[in-house]
Design an enzyme around this catalytic site. Sequence first.
Site, PDB file in Angstrom:
ATOM      1  N   GLN A  98      -7.751   8.777  -1.443  1.00 37.28           N
ATOM      2  CA  GLN A  98      -6.955   7.657  -0.945  1.00 37.28           C
ATOM      3  C   GLN A  98      -5.476   8.048  -0.934  1.00 37.28           C
ATOM      4  O   GLN A  98      -4.920   8.409  -1.968  1.00 37.28           O
ATOM      5  CB  GLN A  98      -7.133   6.402  -1.788  1.00 37.28           C
ATOM      6  N   TYR A 177       1.538  -2.087  -0.614  1.00 38.72           N
ATOM      7  CA  TYR A 177       2.164  -0.784  -0.498  1.00 38.72           C
ATOM      8  C   TYR A 177       2.682  -0.586   0.933  1.00 38.72           C
ATOM      9  O   TYR A 177       2.684  -1.517   1.734  1.00 38.72           O
ATOM     10  CB  TYR A 177       1.200   0.301  -0.971  1.00 38.72           C
ATOM     11  N   ARG A 224      -7.935   1.257   4.201  1.00 35.62           N
ATOM     12  CA  ARG A 224      -8.224   0.082   3.375  1.00 35.62           C
ATOM     13  C   ARG A 224      -7.222  -1.016   3.708  1.00 35.62           C
ATOM     14  O   ARG A 224      -6.009  -0.762   3.798  1.00 35.62           O
ATOM     15  CB  ARG A 224      -8.129   0.432   1.893  1.00 35.62           C
ATOM     16  N   GLY A 312     -15.499  -1.509  -8.204  1.00 38.00           N
ATOM     17  CA  GLY A 312     -14.342  -0.940  -8.860  1.00 38.00           C
ATOM     18  C   GLY A 312     -14.523  -0.822 -10.352  1.00 38.00           C
ATOM     19  O   GLY A 312     -15.077   0.155 -10.865  1.00 38.00           O
ATOM     20  N   ARG A 313     -14.064  -1.845 -11.078  1.00 41.04           N
ATOM     21  CA  ARG A 313     -13.995  -1.761 -12.537  1.00 41.04           C
ATOM     22  C   ARG A 313     -15.334  -1.484 -13.203  1.00 41.04           C
ATOM     23  O   ARG A 313     -15.372  -0.900 -14.292  1.00 41.04           O
ATOM     24  CB  ARG A 313     -13.377  -3.051 -13.086  1.00 41.04           C
TER      25      ARG A 313
END
Length: 357
Positions: A98, A177, A224, A312-313
């Site tokens: 990424q 971002y 993404r 994810g987590r």
Amino acid sequence: MAGLFDRYELRDLHLPNRIVMAPMTRVRAAEGGLPTASMAVYYAQRATAGLIVSEGIQPSLVGQANPGTPGLHADKQVTAWRQVTDAVHVNGGRIFGQLMHGGRVGHPDTTGHQPVGPSAVPAEGKVFTPAGLQDPPFPRALETAEVPEHAQSYAQAGARAVEAGFDGVELHGANGYLIHQFLSSSANRRSDRYGGSTTNRIRFAVEAIEATVAAIGAGRTGIRLSPGAEFWGSRESAVLELYTALLTELARYDLAYIHLEATAEEELLVALRRQWAGSLIVNPVLPMGPVKTDRTTADHWLGLGADLVSFGRSFIANPDLVERLRSGLPIAQDDQDTWYQGGDADYITYPTYAHTA
């Protein structure tokens, strides 16, 4: 309906299941943004995922958002990444890197440079620095002539990623971002060709994709997106119109995939699924929210048209997450206090499931 453990052909990659390991910042890189042997172990442990998307990698020094994150803008970083990609491939996995340009989300104490952004509007909240959390500084607004070089930084890092052994790259166009800042009507207050209208606000994202596709090919390039998200104060107006226009433009490039975060209501995300005819990864829960992706939410989104689902987590404390999901085994809980603290503890020390007699 496709099942979570069905195979999927993602362009030239043959995925053994539809589970994607989502990108997660873990700040374990060495000085100079160099990946480490522990990072190779971490990703290799999770290589049973259909696809791994790495943590955010800065494509330039000024694009570094947080201390302790890895880069892809120097030859020594390319060399260091090879131990990671080799380890994943030896263990039968596939990995995209990424590419994450922080834009205004950064600090001079981290990079030695003033952050840049579409406008001289600081991020909201606190930013990570070597000395701890601090207020975000005012970014320097990019001159019109400078913007293309930052779009090109994704392409240059993408070429380095392929050289380093990655199977492809995912541009981080989400979560406040740089790409998301250009999409935002709050962070982007420009009056030139990169601001104002929907056409102008999507231009930077399209140029970054176009440059990356030219450098490494469409089949190695994904992006993404987080429609409607408000991370770091990057808010958008006319979300459906904005992302419909963006996906329409991106469709011209035949990308490997779009990776959508569930940052908007389901109806809007389903509408975007209809707009996008290519491969779609959905992260079905709010990033950093109170709920983690589980088998139920994954199956729900496969039913709504997602091709792949990112977790994810749950991957942090479960290197064998794919097998736990397949077999209905308990999902271990991670320790949030160790997400970013560095070191190997609660990074490569989480065990696989131990069966008892």
